[in-house]
Scaffold this active site. Structure first.
Site, PDB file in Angstrom:
ATOM      1  N   LYS A 156       1.031  -1.340  -0.177  1.00  0.00           N
ATOM      2  CA  LYS A 156       0.277  -0.166   0.605  1.00  0.00           C
ATOM      3  C   LYS A 156       0.615   1.302   0.072  1.00  0.00           C
ATOM      4  O   LYS A 156       1.742   1.093   0.521  1.00  0.00           O
ATOM      5  CB  LYS A 156      -0.388   0.244   1.081  1.00  0.00           C
ATOM      6  CG  LYS A 156      -1.912   0.807   1.011  1.00  0.00           C
ATOM      7  CD  LYS A 156      -3.473   1.130   1.371  1.00  0.00           C
ATOM      8  CE  LYS A 156      -3.987   2.863   1.459  1.00  0.00           C
ATOM      9  NZ  LYS A 156      -3.663   2.818  -0.189  1.00  0.00           N
TER      10      LYS A 156
ATOM     11  N   LYS B 272       5.510   3.270   8.266  1.00  0.00           N
ATOM     12  CA  LYS B 272       3.903   3.042   8.420  1.00  0.00           C
ATOM     13  C   LYS B 272       3.067   2.348   8.827  1.00  0.00           C
ATOM     14  O   LYS B 272       2.280   2.770   9.548  1.00  0.00           O
ATOM     15  CB  LYS B 272       3.465   4.394   7.807  1.00  0.00           C
ATOM     16  CG  LYS B 272       4.622   5.605   7.197  1.00  0.00           C
ATOM     17  CD  LYS B 272       3.335   6.413   6.303  1.00  0.00           C
ATOM     18  CE  LYS B 272       5.060   7.285   5.516  1.00  0.00           C
ATOM     19  NZ  LYS B 272       4.289   8.993   4.996  1.00  0.00           N
TER      20      LYS B 272
ATOM     21  N   LYS C  42       4.731   1.988  -3.569  1.00  0.00           N
ATOM     22  CA  LYS C  42       4.905   3.634  -3.595  1.00  0.00           C
ATOM     23  C   LYS C  42       5.182   3.359  -4.847  1.00  0.00           C
ATOM     24  O   LYS C  42       6.233   2.407  -5.703  1.00  0.00           O
ATOM     25  CB  LYS C  42       6.658   4.313  -3.028  1.00  0.00           C
ATOM     26  CG  LYS C  42       6.189   6.046  -2.785  1.00  0.00           C
ATOM     27  CD  LYS C  42       5.388   6.411  -1.849  1.00  0.00           C
ATOM     28  CE  LYS C  42       5.058   7.652  -1.648  1.00  0.00           C
ATOM     29  NZ  LYS C  42       4.219   8.063  -0.367  1.00  0.00           N
TER      30      LYS C  42
ATOM     31  N   THR D 203      -3.978  13.792   6.415  1.00  0.00           N
ATOM     32  CA  THR D 203      -2.361  13.218   7.393  1.00  0.00           C
ATOM     33  C   THR D 203      -2.645  14.800   8.098  1.00  0.00           C
ATOM     34  O   THR D 203      -1.239  14.485   9.461  1.00  0.00           O
ATOM     35  CB  THR D 203      -1.471  13.161   5.649  1.00  0.00           C
ATOM     36  OG1 THR D 203      -1.898  12.891   4.890  1.00  0.00           O
ATOM     37  CG2 THR D 203      -0.055  13.548   5.954  1.00  0.00           C
TER      38      THR D 203
ATOM     39  N   ASN E  41      -1.037  20.240   0.500  1.00  0.00           N
ATOM     40  CA  ASN E  41      -2.212  19.252   1.479  1.00  0.00           C
ATOM     41  C   ASN E  41      -1.608  19.134   2.773  1.00  0.00           C
ATOM     42  O   ASN E  41      -2.696  19.664   3.725  1.00  0.00           O
ATOM     43  CB  ASN E  41      -2.156  17.836   0.639  1.00  0.00           C
ATOM     44  CG  ASN E  41      -3.504  17.030   1.663  1.00  0.00           C
ATOM     45  OD1 ASN E  41      -2.843  16.309   2.690  1.00  0.00           O
ATOM     46  ND2 ASN E  41      -4.792  17.005   0.740  1.00  0.00           N
TER      47      ASN E  41
ATOM     48  N   SER F  77      -6.390   5.417   4.649  1.00  0.00           N
ATOM     49  CA  SER F  77      -6.389   5.556   3.569  1.00  0.00           C
ATOM     50  C   SER F  77      -7.182   3.372   3.540  1.00  0.00           C
ATOM     51  O   SER F  77      -7.712   3.084   3.069  1.00  0.00           O
ATOM     52  CB  SER F  77      -4.996   5.108   2.602  1.00  0.00           C
ATOM     53  OG  SER F  77      -5.080   6.079   2.120  1.00  0.00           O
TER      54      SER F  77
HETATM   55  N1  GLU Z   1       1.031   9.258   0.401  1.00  0.00           N
HETATM   56  C1  GLU Z   1       0.564   8.989   1.861  1.00  0.00           C
HETATM   57  C2  GLU Z   1       1.744   9.120   1.756  1.00  0.00           C
HETATM   58  O1  GLU Z   1       3.277   7.998   2.343  1.00  0.00           O
HETATM   59  C3  GLU Z   1      -0.384   8.450   1.270  1.00  0.00           C
HETATM   60  C4  GLU Z   1      -0.551   6.239   1.171  1.00  0.00           C
HETATM   61  C5  GLU Z   1      -2.070   5.929   1.011  1.00  0.00           C
HETATM   62  O2  GLU Z   1      -2.709   6.596   1.764  1.00  0.00           O
HETATM   63  O3  GLU Z   1      -1.334   4.663   0.999  1.00  0.00           O
HETATM   64  O4  GLU Z   1       1.767   8.423   3.035  1.00  0.00           O
END
Ligand code: GLU
Length: 424
Positions: free
Chosen positions: A80, A104, A116, A200, A231, A358
């Protein structure tokens, strides 16, 4: 080091980001008592796909873009993580970012590994239709390795709910069934979750409150500098302003504004453009690097990598640094701040609110039943407060800095999962 002809300073910087991520992973696995082979497996993504995406531009010519999708490890569950559109995207950056996503998800106990994606492009110079064709072309190029139970993309730098909607539509057409769970960060009417857009920033606010409590700085009246007005940065300015903090500095990609009495946040939010630029309206600007060392209690880097380094870390005046961006502090920067007694809330913890909501969005898509924004907020708060204390206590009991503590907490489950599956 001498750069070869093709290497740009940005590529070198991204290589450094990747190797410093590997170094912390190695130390964290060592603390957890895992043998070297676990590090051998986790030090690189399991898969990295590089794609070339031909796009018909509005003037009739065809431009070919390069994109990537990295999947760090899927021992825990599907991978993810977001997709960024940026001219500086490189393979090493996408690889490092996929590893941070694993951490994370581990810290917040989501049933995912990290992934990613990125496309080298400058969306600020592209039309709406060109962006749509690029987004759809990327999904066609990576469709074999992604899916609701394989790898679930999301927004990241310069991508938004419109881009997610095009990507979801393209994937659903390829598969010939409606697939809302393929991607998160969608608009509400297409199966998005309440609260995803500001998640976030909400997550950063939750962990910041816990950190302020530990350090003994009341958030009400605290002086805050936020570097980045995209954002995360813009919602943060609003949330912290509403909590009674005084936002004394903000920065965007062009420059920075500072006022010890506090900035007019409502005015700045009103005047920012869709890429978060607002400082161009003022003549009296600092650079977005200078702002980091101005007087404040709390500093929030919410822009890009490598902002706090051995060059400026000693001059930082904040008592708490909360990393809302991915990778804003180098290892040397971390060491200098920690030795000065600054409490760092590392990126892998502070910026995890996005992926947590998410995950909530994906759960709601899978069950076809949607939650209220109060339910989303309540679950996010509970998860992040627990995660903060888990990392903070690990740093205290193991006597390590907050970044290493976060990696220790974040990697444990993934390392165990690879053992249970018999991979190592
Ligand atoms: N791009 C965001 C991050 O770096 C969200 C990733 C997501 O929601 O899967 O955490």
């Amino acid at each position: 080091m001498v750069l070869s002809v093709k290497e740009t300073p940005k590529m070198q910087e991204n290589m450094d980001v990747f190797s410093r991520t590997q170094a912390v992973i190695k130390t964290a696995l060592h603390h957890l008592g895992f043998e070297d082979v676990v590090y051998e497996l986790l030090k690189e993504p399991l898969r990295l796909l590089t794609v070339r995406i031909p796009v018909r531009m509005d003037d009739g010519t065809v431009k070919v873009f390069t994109g990537y999708r990295a999947q760090h490890n899927d021992a825990v569950g599907p991978t993810k993580g977001g997709i960024r559109f940026h001219p500086d995207v490189t393979e090493d950056e996408v690889k490092a970012l996929s590893m941070w996503m694993s951490i994370k998800c581990g810290i917040t106990n989501l049933p995912y590994g990290g992934g990613k994606g990125g496309i080298q492009c400058d969306p600020r110079t592209m039309s709406f239709r060109e962006l749509e064709r690029l987004s759809r072309g990327y999904v066609r190029a990576i469709s074999q390795i992604v899916g609701p139970n394989k790898d679930i993309p999301a927004p990241d730098v310069f991508t938004n709910s419109q881009v997610m909607a095009w990507m979801m539509d393209e994937y659903s057409r390829i598969r010939e069934f409606d697939s809302p769970g393929f991607i998160t960060g969608k608009p509400l009417v297409l199966g998005g979750s309440a609260g995803r857009e500001s998640s976030t920033a909400k997550g950063v606010t939750i962990v910041l409150k816990e950190a302020a409590d530990v350090v003994g700085i009341p958030l009400k009246g605290a002086k805050v500098i936020i570097q980045g007005f995209g954002n995360a940065g813009s919602f943060l300015a609003k949330f912290l302003h509403d909590e009674g903090a005084t936002i004394v500095g903000i920065a965007d990609a062009v420059g920075a504004l500072y006022n010890p009495e506090g900035l007019d946040i409502d005015y700045l939010l009103d005047r920012r453009d869709s890429f978060g630029t607002v400082t161009t309206l003022f003549e009296d600007r600092l650079s977005n690097k200078e702002i980091l060392t101005m007087p404040c209690d709390i500093l929030i880097p919410a822009a890009i990598e490598n902002q706090i380094t051995e060059e400026n870390a000693a001059d930082i005046q904040a008592k708490i640094v909360v990393e809302a961006a991915n990778g804003p502090t180098t290892l040397k920067g971390t060491e200098i701040l920690t030795n000065k007694g600054v409490l760092i809330v590392p990126d892998v913890l502070a910026s995890s609110g996005g992926v947590v909501v998410s995950y909530f969005e994906w759960v709601q898509n899978n069950q076809g039943y949607y939650w209220s924004s109060e339910e989303v907020d309540e679950r996010l708060e509970k998860l992040l407060v627990e995660s903060f204390h888990n990392v903070y206590e690990t740093s205290q009991t193991k006597e390590v800095d907050m970044r290493l503590a976060a990696y220790i907490v974040g990697l444990r489950r993934m390392a165990e999962a690879t053992r249970w599956r018999g991979w190592v």
